[in-house]
Design a protein around this motif. Structure first.
Motif, short mmCIF file in Angstrom:
data_model
loop_
_atom_site.label_atom_id
_atom_site.label_comp_id
_atom_site.label_asym_id
_atom_site.label_seq_id
_atom_site.Cartn_x
_atom_site.Cartn_y
_atom_site.Cartn_z
N GLY A 1 -23.80 -16.15 -9.07
CA GLY A 1 -23.95 -16.64 -10.47
C GLY A 1 -25.09 -17.25 -10.96
O GLY A 1 -26.07 -17.25 -10.08
N ASP B 1 -25.34 -22.70 -14.60
CA ASP B 1 -23.94 -23.21 -14.43
C ASP B 1 -23.73 -24.35 -13.23
O ASP B 1 -22.89 -25.23 -13.57
CB ASP B 1 -22.93 -21.89 -14.05
N TYR B 2 -24.63 -24.29 -12.18
CA TYR B 2 -24.26 -25.20 -10.94
C TYR B 2 -25.06 -26.37 -11.67
O TYR B 2 -24.49 -27.55 -11.28
CB TYR B 2 -24.89 -24.55 -9.74
N TRP C 1 -22.67 -28.10 -13.50
CA TRP C 1 -21.68 -28.73 -12.56
C TRP C 1 -22.02 -30.02 -12.31
O TRP C 1 -21.40 -31.19 -12.26
CB TRP C 1 -21.38 -27.82 -11.57
N TYR D 1 -27.49 -26.22 -8.29
CA TYR D 1 -27.94 -24.98 -7.60
C TYR D 1 -28.73 -25.35 -6.40
O TYR D 1 -28.65 -24.98 -5.37
CB TYR D 1 -28.70 -23.84 -8.78
N ARG E 1 -27.70 -18.61 -21.41
CA ARG E 1 -26.65 -18.73 -20.40
C ARG E 1 -26.15 -17.32 -20.28
O ARG E 1 -26.18 -16.24 -20.97
CB ARG E 1 -25.33 -19.60 -20.95
N THR F 1 -17.41 -15.27 -18.92
CA THR F 1 -17.58 -16.15 -17.64
C THR F 1 -17.42 -17.58 -17.96
O THR F 1 -17.26 -18.36 -16.89
CB THR F 1 -18.90 -15.70 -17.12
N LEU F 2 -17.83 -18.08 -19.17
CA LEU F 2 -17.69 -19.50 -19.55
C LEU F 2 -16.94 -19.96 -20.46
O LEU F 2 -17.33 -20.57 -21.65
CB LEU F 2 -19.36 -19.96 -19.88
N ILE G 1 -13.92 -27.64 -8.98
CA ILE G 1 -15.11 -27.44 -9.95
C ILE G 1 -14.85 -27.56 -11.22
O ILE G 1 -13.91 -27.30 -11.99
CB ILE G 1 -15.38 -25.70 -9.60
N LEU H 1 -18.05 -21.06 -14.05
CA LEU H 1 -19.15 -20.64 -13.52
C LEU H 1 -19.20 -19.06 -13.56
O LEU H 1 -18.14 -18.40 -13.74
CB LEU H 1 -19.20 -20.85 -11.96
N TYR I 1 -15.51 -16.57 -7.63
CA TYR I 1 -15.34 -17.87 -7.16
C TYR I 1 -15.24 -17.94 -5.80
O TYR I 1 -15.54 -19.17 -5.03
CB TYR I 1 -14.21 -18.60 -7.73
N PRO J 1 -18.92 -19.41 -4.76
CA PRO J 1 -19.09 -21.06 -4.49
C PRO J 1 -18.23 -21.60 -3.92
O PRO J 1 -18.45 -22.92 -3.25
CB PRO J 1 -19.19 -21.51 -6.07
#
Length: 556
Positions: free
Chosen positions: A101, A105-106, A109, A120, A370, A405-406, A526, A530, A534, A537
């Motif tokens: 990914g 996104d990370y 997080w 990330y 994104r 995805t989001l 999470i 993301l 999954y 991650p």
């Protein structure tokens, strides 16, 4: 009543649970670790090892076969949600996509958790630690080559699909650039599919992360975490099973819940950790007030099916000429496409959801760009029954998918009863926001352009196969008509998360807020969606969890 003392009790022998238990004992062989799993060892199951037999596992004895509540923002029907009951967890049944990914996104997080360990860069050492990357020439900064989980690309596995080149040209006709490595935090573009397969076979977590030195109990369902009031604090001291056996931790020991995004919140609530109103409905006394089960999300996807123009050439699964033994080593696909969506349209949708006239351009979903969409062409036609179609796998049809995805739609996990053997009440609340509508409609239109309007798509297929009462929809179809198809065809991608959200239920060290000696280590923590599959991650999360746990115990 059986009573035993351990340094660590790990509840849930799925991906995260196996990693944590294995690494703890590997690092400190004197530690006593008990791994409790509701399912059984499936290493000898006849359909587990071969990737293309995964379809035979859905609905089988290792699938909980859960159904959501009726999805009111779709067509009002429940949706199938896969949950695995087996030692090793989801890797026993998943499609095997090794898709890390987008770094953005990370980083999101980490912002939600107020903890850079989950950015990330913070997770990068653990991505490397978990993987044995297939390409020895890949970037050493981003990839590991000595980890337990082997990966392979389509070409590295020896699969030479007849539609490889025309599919790539079709994606490029839409303006997508070819990306040689999309597992380095930069995902946008079209890239070769990577899977966690070794010699074309599935790898079970409990095998690649050996459980030597770990005491393992299978076929054992936890009914509650045993909590005690000690020195003015609520402390987790053990686990009780449905058969009334109890296991306790030593002084200073920990209970680690790793039961997944459905069962971890269920177990917490059964133990009296959750909102008072939800617990009171089932006669459960509250010990700690936390928003357990809220903020739940899952990736929704939609499949579309297409008649091949030249099926006689043996282009797809089911045709006698589609017979290369190498094709059994992974999914029938070559390329994974990841795209953003138009900025202004998404901005307007976010503003509508917020009830606000204006949204800043630095909104987290707008900055980047994104990775909002994942798409694929598959050289088969399975799963059509989910939308009322009957398409034989005879080599005459192929399929595509679009995955948002989001998602901004948030759902919930709740208790059906106080019986731990009852399934949780699952409500992903799919397709509830205007932002999700905009993204999925855009994905629909992209797929229509790909298959119906590019020269390569027109050479590849003749028409779309649609459910009764619907017509094929080109890219200029109205929002209402596209919505009708999405509401009929939207299904789970089986990427559930966020039901024990970091920053709200657990802290950055995975500790349950307000409880000593209790952590949660799985996808449920999470806090944000993301653009990943999954499993990747979760492996990294579990690897970092071990470092955090041992550091807190003074045993790095």
């Amino acid at each position: 009543m059986e009573t035993s003392l351990f340094d660590f009790l790990v509840v849930g022998g799925g991906t995260a649970g196996c990693v944590v238990a294995s690494r703890l004992v590997e690092r400190h062989s004197d530690l006593s670790v008990l791994l409790i799993e509701a399912g059984h060892d499936v290493t000898k199951h006849p359909h587990v090892s071969k990737p293309l037999e995964a379809a035979l596992l859905h609905g089988s004895d290792i699938d909980c076969n859960y159904m959501t509540v009726p999805q009111t923002n779709l067509d009002g029907k429940p949706r199938y949600n896969c949950a695995v009951k087996a030692l090793s967890g989801a890797v026993t049944i998943n499609a095997g996509g090794w898709i890390r990914g987008d770094r953005l996104d990370y980083d999101d997080w980490a912002r939600h958790a107020s903890d850079d360990r989950w950015s990330y860069e913070g997770l990068l050492p653990y991505f490397r630690r978990s993987e044995h990357y297939y390409d020895p020439n890949a970037d050493l900064e981003h990839h590991g080559f000595n980890g337990p989980m082997y990966t392979s690309s389509v070409s590295a596995s020896g699969r030479q699909y007849p539609l490889r080149e025309i599919s790539l040209k079709a994606w490029k006709s839409l303006g997508l650039k070819q990306v040689w490595d999309a597992n380095n935090g930069s995902t946008l573009g079209v890239t070769e599919l990577v899977e966690n397969r070794r010699d074309g076979l599935r790898q079970l977590t409990s095998v690649v992360y050996p459980l030597n030195g770990v005491q393992v109990i299978t076929g054992a369902l936890a009914s509650r975490i045993i909590l005690q009031a000690l020195e003015g604090s609520t402390v987790a001291v053990g686990v009780e099973l449905t058969d009334c056996r109890q296991f306790h931790v030593k002084h200073g020991g920990e209970v680690i819940i790793a039961a997944g995004a459905y069962h971890s919140p269920q177990l917490l609530m059964l133990s009296g950790i959750g909102s008072k109103d939800k617990l009171a409905r089932h006669g459960i006394s509250q010990h700690v007030d936390l928003p357990v089960g809220e903020d739940f999300h899952d990736h929704m996807m939609i499949f579309r099916y297409w008649k091949l123009r030249h099926p006689e050439k043996g282009l797809a699964m089911g045709h006698p000429a589609y017979a290369d033994p190498a094709f059994e080593r992974g999914n029938p696909a070559d390329w994974l496409a990841t795209m953003s969506v138009p900025h202004d349209g998404l901005k307007a949708a976010i503003a509508k959801d917020a009830g606000s006239g204006s949204i800043d351009d630095d909104h987290t979903l707008l900055k980047g760009p994104r990775s909002h969409l994942e798409m694929n062409i598959l050289y088969s036609a399975f799963g059509a029954e989910q939308i009322g179609l009957e398409i034989p796998i005879d080599g005459k049809a192929i399929m595509t998918y679009c995955l948002a995805t989001l998602p901004t739609s948030k759902g919930s996990i709740n208790l059906k009863s106080r019986d731990p053997q009852d399934p949780p009440v699952i409500d992903p609340n799919y397709y509830a926001t205007e932002a999700d509508h905009f993204v999925m409609r855009e994905g629909w239109r992209v797929m229509s352009r790909l298959m119906m309007e590019t020269p390569e798509g027109q050479e590849l297929v003749t028409e779309e196969i649609v459910p009764d009462g619907h017509k094929p929809l080109a890219s200029d179809a109205s929002d209402d008509k596209i919505d009708a198809r999405i509401k009929t065809g939207g299904v789970s991608c089986n990427h559930p998360a966020s039901s024990v959200s970091m920053g709200k239920v657990v802290d950055g060290s995975l500790k349950v807020l307000g409880v000593r000696g209790l952590r949660v280590v799985d996808a449920s923590v999470i806090p944000v969606p993301l653009a990943a599959h999954y499993q990747v991650p979760v492996f990294a999360l579990a690897e970092q969890a071990v470092d955090i746990i041992l550091e807190d115990a003074g045993r790095k």
